[in-house]
Scaffold this motif. Structure first.
Motif, PDB file in Angstrom:
ATOM      1  N   VAL A  10      64.841  36.953  50.800  1.00  0.00           N
ATOM      2  CA  VAL A  10      65.955  36.010  51.299  1.00  0.00           C
ATOM      3  C   VAL A  10      65.220  35.181  52.706  1.00  0.00           C
ATOM      4  O   VAL A  10      64.509  35.622  53.290  1.00  0.00           O
ATOM      5  CB  VAL A  10      67.095  36.555  52.019  1.00  0.00           C
ATOM      6  CG1 VAL A  10      67.941  35.698  52.701  1.00  0.00           C
ATOM      7  CG2 VAL A  10      67.698  37.524  50.914  1.00  0.00           C
ATOM      8  N   VAL A  11      65.243  33.828  52.562  1.00  0.00           N
ATOM      9  CA  VAL A  11      64.517  32.856  53.590  1.00  0.00           C
ATOM     10  C   VAL A  11      65.773  32.453  54.321  1.00  0.00           C
ATOM     11  O   VAL A  11      66.566  31.850  54.032  1.00  0.00           O
ATOM     12  CB  VAL A  11      63.948  31.699  52.515  1.00  0.00           C
ATOM     13  CG1 VAL A  11      63.441  30.803  53.626  1.00  0.00           C
ATOM     14  CG2 VAL A  11      62.872  32.360  51.632  1.00  0.00           C
ATOM     15  N   ASP A  12      65.779  32.733  55.729  1.00  0.00           N
ATOM     16  CA  ASP A  12      66.765  32.354  56.581  1.00  0.00           C
ATOM     17  C   ASP A  12      66.725  31.102  57.153  1.00  0.00           C
ATOM     18  O   ASP A  12      67.521  30.220  57.392  1.00  0.00           O
ATOM     19  CB  ASP A  12      66.934  33.366  57.683  1.00  0.00           C
ATOM     20  CG  ASP A  12      67.404  34.694  57.157  1.00  0.00           C
ATOM     21  OD1 ASP A  12      68.137  34.789  56.501  1.00  0.00           O
ATOM     22  OD2 ASP A  12      66.853  35.738  57.784  1.00  0.00           O
ATOM     23  N   ARG A  13      65.146  30.761  57.241  1.00  0.00           N
ATOM     24  CA  ARG A  13      64.846  29.238  57.874  1.00  0.00           C
ATOM     25  C   ARG A  13      63.485  29.084  57.731  1.00  0.00           C
ATOM     26  O   ARG A  13      62.660  29.733  57.461  1.00  0.00           O
ATOM     27  CB  ARG A  13      65.246  29.501  59.525  1.00  0.00           C
ATOM     28  CG  ARG A  13      64.789  28.534  60.221  1.00  0.00           C
ATOM     29  CD  ARG A  13      65.214  28.881  61.743  1.00  0.00           C
ATOM     30  NE  ARG A  13      64.186  29.385  62.400  1.00  0.00           N
ATOM     31  CZ  ARG A  13      64.430  30.116  63.504  1.00  0.00           C
ATOM     32  NH1 ARG A  13      65.515  29.913  64.096  1.00  0.00           N
ATOM     33  NH2 ARG A  13      63.455  30.632  64.080  1.00  0.00           N
ATOM     34  N   ILE A  14      63.400  27.664  57.638  1.00  0.00           N
ATOM     35  CA  ILE A  14      61.905  27.082  57.477  1.00  0.00           C
ATOM     36  C   ILE A  14      61.938  26.026  58.367  1.00  0.00           C
ATOM     37  O   ILE A  14      62.917  25.435  58.698  1.00  0.00           O
ATOM     38  CB  ILE A  14      61.779  26.517  55.987  1.00  0.00           C
ATOM     39  CG1 ILE A  14      61.929  27.677  54.871  1.00  0.00           C
ATOM     40  CG2 ILE A  14      60.503  25.911  56.134  1.00  0.00           C
ATOM     41  CD1 ILE A  14      61.946  26.940  53.414  1.00  0.00           C
ATOM     42  N   GLU A  15      60.750  26.225  59.387  1.00  0.00           N
ATOM     43  CA  GLU A  15      60.506  25.360  60.258  1.00  0.00           C
ATOM     44  C   GLU A  15      59.081  24.540  59.994  1.00  0.00           C
ATOM     45  O   GLU A  15      58.158  25.123  59.471  1.00  0.00           O
ATOM     46  CB  GLU A  15      60.188  25.778  61.788  1.00  0.00           C
ATOM     47  CG  GLU A  15      61.690  26.440  62.218  1.00  0.00           C
ATOM     48  CD  GLU A  15      61.321  27.100  63.320  1.00  0.00           C
ATOM     49  OE1 GLU A  15      60.377  26.943  64.251  1.00  0.00           O
ATOM     50  OE2 GLU A  15      62.301  27.892  63.935  1.00  0.00           O
ATOM     51  N   LYS A  16      59.002  23.154  60.095  1.00  0.00           N
ATOM     52  CA  LYS A  16      57.683  22.591  59.807  1.00  0.00           C
ATOM     53  C   LYS A  16      57.090  22.603  61.362  1.00  0.00           C
ATOM     54  O   LYS A  16      57.385  22.407  62.131  1.00  0.00           O
ATOM     55  CB  LYS A  16      58.168  21.037  59.656  1.00  0.00           C
ATOM     56  CG  LYS A  16      57.035  20.329  59.437  1.00  0.00           C
ATOM     57  CD  LYS A  16      57.439  18.923  58.881  1.00  0.00           C
ATOM     58  CE  LYS A  16      56.024  18.032  58.419  1.00  0.00           C
ATOM     59  NZ  LYS A  16      56.372  16.643  57.990  1.00  0.00           N
ATOM     60  N   THR A  17      55.798  23.188  61.144  1.00  0.00           N
ATOM     61  CA  THR A  17      54.903  23.207  62.134  1.00  0.00           C
ATOM     62  C   THR A  17      54.112  21.872  62.535  1.00  0.00           C
ATOM     63  O   THR A  17      53.557  21.375  61.419  1.00  0.00           O
ATOM     64  CB  THR A  17      53.996  24.307  62.264  1.00  0.00           C
ATOM     65  OG1 THR A  17      53.224  24.354  61.105  1.00  0.00           O
ATOM     66  CG2 THR A  17      54.887  25.593  61.826  1.00  0.00           C
ATOM     67  N   PRO A  18      53.955  21.638  63.523  1.00  0.00           N
ATOM     68  CA  PRO A  18      53.066  20.444  63.899  1.00  0.00           C
ATOM     69  C   PRO A  18      51.611  20.394  63.512  1.00  0.00           C
ATOM     70  O   PRO A  18      51.240  21.702  63.553  1.00  0.00           O
ATOM     71  CB  PRO A  18      53.393  20.213  65.528  1.00  0.00           C
ATOM     72  CG  PRO A  18      53.765  21.496  65.984  1.00  0.00           C
ATOM     73  CD  PRO A  18      54.432  22.084  64.801  1.00  0.00           C
TER      74      PRO A  18
END
Length: 88
Positions: free
Chosen positions: A77-85
């Motif tokens: 389960v993927v709760d959240r994805i954030e793009k990293t700078p």
């Protein structure tokens, strides 16, 4: 058989778990037609495909039977994805 279960799972769009206890690698040939969903209207009813569906083909050609059961399976389960700078 684990790989074969994964193959069947992909084509059936349902989780398939290998419960055969059979180990090793095997060469198999399996022929079937993709099962169509029910026609939207009676006019489309005559366009159904002729041939074995996947579950029937597996039983008739390989002697294996798919059974519906409730069992535990691992799920990611993927709760959240954030793009990293990134640095330029």
């Amino acid at each position: 058989m684990k790989r074969f279960a994964e193959f069947v799972s992909w084509y059936s769009d349902l989780p398939v778990v290998d419960m055969t206890g059979v180990a090793g690698s095997y060469d198999m040939t399996l022929k079937w037609v993709v099962e169509r969903r029910r026609p939207a209207s009676n006019a489309d009813a005559g366009n159904s495909m002729v041939g074995s569906t996947l579950d029937i083909a597996i039983q008739e050609q390989l002697g294996l039977k798919l059974e519906r059961r409730k069992t535990s399976i691992d799920v990611v389960v993927v709760d959240r994805i954030e793009k990293t700078p990134t640095e330029n």
